[in-house]
Design a protein around this motif. Structure first.
Motif, PDB file in Angstrom:
ATOM      1  N   ILE A 151       0.792  -1.231   0.000  1.00  0.00           N
ATOM      2  CA  ILE A 151       0.000   0.000   0.000  1.00  0.00           C
ATOM      3  C   ILE A 151       0.827   1.284   0.000  1.00  0.00           C
ATOM      4  O   ILE A 151       0.275   2.362  -0.147  1.00  0.00           O
ATOM      5  N   ALA A 247       0.266   7.286   0.050  1.00  0.00           N
ATOM      6  CA  ALA A 247      -0.527   6.204  -0.541  1.00  0.00           C
ATOM      7  C   ALA A 247      -1.738   6.802  -1.254  1.00  0.00           C
ATOM      8  O   ALA A 247      -2.236   7.869  -0.865  1.00  0.00           O
ATOM      9  N   GLU A 249      -5.010   4.722  -2.599  1.00  0.00           N
ATOM     10  CA  GLU A 249      -5.690   3.455  -2.829  1.00  0.00           C
ATOM     11  C   GLU A 249      -7.125   3.717  -3.272  1.00  0.00           C
ATOM     12  O   GLU A 249      -7.659   4.810  -3.055  1.00  0.00           O
ATOM     13  N   HIS A 373      -4.111  -0.411  -5.795  1.00  0.00           N
ATOM     14  CA  HIS A 373      -3.117   0.657  -5.644  1.00  0.00           C
ATOM     15  C   HIS A 373      -3.137   1.532  -6.891  1.00  0.00           C
ATOM     16  O   HIS A 373      -2.139   1.626  -7.614  1.00  0.00           O
ATOM     17  N   ASP A 376      -0.289   3.822  -8.260  1.00  0.00           N
ATOM     18  CA  ASP A 376       0.911   3.366  -8.956  1.00  0.00           C
ATOM     19  C   ASP A 376       0.593   2.472 -10.157  1.00  0.00           C
ATOM     20  O   ASP A 376       1.472   1.783 -10.677  1.00  0.00           O
TER      21      ASP A 376
END
Lengths: 462, 462
Positions: A151, A247, A249, A373, A376
């Motif tokens: 994560i 992060a 998400e 994710h 990315d």
């Protein structure tokens, strides 16, 4: 399978209590988190690198296939002994051996639990940033062998980036001691990079020097409900341009519904979105919190966010993250067919819509759950098994679907396994992400490290 | 050497004007920044990857040794054609082809000049952070082949970290197209890592997808005079604990004297130290500048700094950096014997003192100049040639000294080449940093990529 004579020779190397072929042990230790069935000959638990090396040397003499086993949390069957192999568990090699405060490095044996390394780092006022749902049971050796992501990749990268040195027992039974914590070492080919992500096909990770970093300050999370996939990607671009994130998400409304219903959790905000984001950042000072709030409000004004909530305490931070981290275990009851896909972040919008179109055309009865994710470029696709369908038929139809999905993925130059590795389950799809030439080179490289082909045979490629 | 017939075949591939064997061209293009003598058979300039592949295929058929050539700024002889090889210059393959703002990636041919990529990134509001004195003439393909480091490694890492994808012509003449800008791609061995830092022994880097990042804000540098090596390392620890740094460089009083005298520059501060540091950081706001000043004052109070100056303008920032960046070219007139060493940062103090002791015992007449990237464990050792000694005798005695230095380096598990690579000049020392097993594995891997051994033969290992 293993003869009694060889079993006794192995027992002599590690002691009678550190090897077993008792049936329940075989089925427990012989597999990972997939539904594949274990068929292991025996399980052995070396206590140190000398014993590990002796096992590998004996396996070379007797041509015994070995399956390296760590926390067995893998999702591609990389640690499954499906063909009567000897499972070599690194569980007992679990000391944290050396900490260096100046270099910010720590030497771990392969069997150290990820969460134990995280806790150790914290005791030193530092941070080990690779984190994921199975951190409580996954082992460092397994993390390295699968180049684990998780994560926080957006800010901190994959496990690869945190390995400063590796001690390996190669498939040939030699000890390879690489790099030894240097930050800069341009002396020929960087061999440790080959072992990272090799899924135990080249040798055993026995010990690793891991880097640690500064602890993040006051991690804070902003959960937003967004109306569509394109809005989600606009929110991502808006926040990435505006502040540094640790992060980013996402998960779908269906995922949220399942988690809140099953675990009897409250919904995080009033409005219902098509997707939700978890945006994490370091709230080092008021200015940063204000900046995050300003970006959030701009998203509301532009209509790309519908609602949201920012964590005001550690407890709220944990409970917002829980909505994301519980998805995988909650979905397990639907025996989902999973894919772990990545495309370049700029291609995600188009790609996800295409995948949805393929599934809705070919299998409109299947429910699709997205999460992962997205910051990315890595999304987890879960196709839920309808109750009325048996698992075999379901898996078969999903395999046909997969071929269609992967043809599209290949046109985006995407990855058939962003972070879960190839193992056994993704082997048939490897060619969508890697060329014949690459696969031939991999086989040639394996031959150098493992001339007798005893290391995790049949994993990644045949 | 090349027969006329083969020369004509090569000329037919690229055109008459893109190949030469004129003597001055051979001696110019046949070498790098070392004092090694070129002995090249011809120089060829492919215009695109198809021509490059055709050259490599012809070289395979005719067993012609090739030397890949980029900006020829190397310091280890990696790009020297010393044995009648054909030099293949990537100079003309220099387009910047694709920029992706969302992914923050740009596709460059191998011949793009480092500074041109930096300038291109800046035009896009982004930053390419790998930087060093020769950025105006080094080429991206060469940076990748040597995994170039430089002055910002402390924050940004080496070139390896900025490669998102690679297109390579292997030694076998095949095109290998790897990774294609994915952030996450766990599909077997990460082959592109092998090509990075391989010094052209496995194949030609034809094209690379490079990552860019956020531009740093208001880079500011603090130059401190420090009384001793141990004070220098204490200053490093103090600043690293107190704030985020983008660079931490050092140089000795002797280096400063030579640069200020030769270039008629002003000394940066009144007090004379034994060493000087250049501490760079992003002065994003007043609080950060105050923090840097507070750390500086604490260093003064503790007596680990004697004096200092903080850049107040872009011009002053440049002139302080110039004191560090000109050292290498100013020292050239003393024909220094150079080593590019690294040990784990925590071992530097002890190691540097030991090296000084070795030199002062075995060669007290030699002047030693230290400078480099002490923040990441990498120091450049320069031993100046006394005027009265001829170069051959000097080099011979330095080689004997080197063996002593490297024995100590090996006991610290250090690197005989932190960032300059092995090439020809460091080959005899490779065994101090890499084991026989590692070297054997490297040779086996080279065999996979370059079965006829035509790629830069004799570089890194024999």
């Amino acid at each position: 399978m293993l003869s009694d004579e060889i079993y006794q020779q192995l027992a002599a190397l590690v002691g009678d209590k550190k090897i077993t072929r008792e049936a329940t042990e075989l089925s427990y230790w012989g597999k990972d988190s997939t539904s594949l069935i274990a068929n292991a000959a025996a399980i052995i638990f070396p206590q140190n690198i000398e014993q590990l090396q002796a096992v590998v040397q004996l396996a070379n003499r007797e041509k015994i296939a070995l399956v390296p086993s760590a926390g067995r949390t893998g999702l591609s069957g990389g640690a499954v002994a499906a063909q009567g192999e000897l499972v070599v568990s690194l569980r007992d090699m679990n000391s944290i051996k050396q900490f260096n405060a100046v270099d910010r490095t720590v030497v771990c044996e392969a069997g150290v639990i990820t969460a134990d390394l995280q806790a150790y780092a914290e005791q030193q006022g530092l941070y080990y940033p690779v984190d994921f749902a199975s951190s409580g049971s996954s082992l460092i050796g397994g993390n390295i062998s699968t180049n684990a992501g998780g994560i926080k990749v957006l800010k901190y990268g994959m496990t690869r980036q945190w390995v400063a040195g590796l001690k390996v027992v190669t498939g040939a039974g030699d000890i390879l001691d690489m790099n030894k914590s240097l930050l800069k070492n341009n002396t020929g080919y960087d061999l440790q990079q080959l072992l990272i992500g090799a899924e135990g096909t080249l040798g055993f990770i026995a010990e690793a020097t891991m880097r640690l970093t500064r602890s993040p300050e006051n991690l804070t999370v902003l959960l937003l409900a967004v109306p569509s996939l394109s809005a989600l990607l606009q929110v991502l671009a808006h926040f990435q341009a505006g502040m540094e994130l640790t992060a980013f998400e996402f998960f779908s409304e269906q995922a949220l519904q399942k988690v809140t219903t099953q675990l009897q959790l409250q919904r995080p905000c009033d409005e219902v979105g098509q997707y939700y984001t978890l945006i994490e950042f370091e709230a080092k000072d008021e200015a940063i919190v204000d900046q995050a709030m300003a970006l959030f409000e701009q998203c509301l004004e532009q209509g790309i966010a519908l609602d949201g909530v920012m964590s005001q305490s550690q407890a709220q931070y944990q409970s917002l993250w829980r909505l994301r981290e519980e998805i995988s275990s909650v979905l397990a009851q639907w025996q989902p067919f999973k894919h772990d896909l990545s495309v370049p972040p700029s291609q995600q919008g188009e790609f996800l819509l295409e995948v949805e179109k393929i599934i809705s055309e070919l299998a409109p009865q299947y429910q699709v759950i997205w999460y992962g994710h997205i910051g990315d470029g890595n999304v987890h696709l879960n196709i839920l098994k309808p109750d009325e369908l048996n698992k075999t038929d379901f898996d078969l139809s999903c395999k046909l679907l997969s071929e269609e999905i992967f043809k599209h993925l290949a046109s985006y130059q995407g990855s058939v396994s962003a972070e879960h590795g190839i193992g056994l389950l993704k082997k048939d799809y490897l060619h969508y992400s890697r060329s014949d030439l690459e696969i031939a080179l991999m086989k040639g490289i394996k031959q150098q490290f493992d001339p007798n082909g005893i290391m995790n045979p049949g994993k990644i490629f045949s």
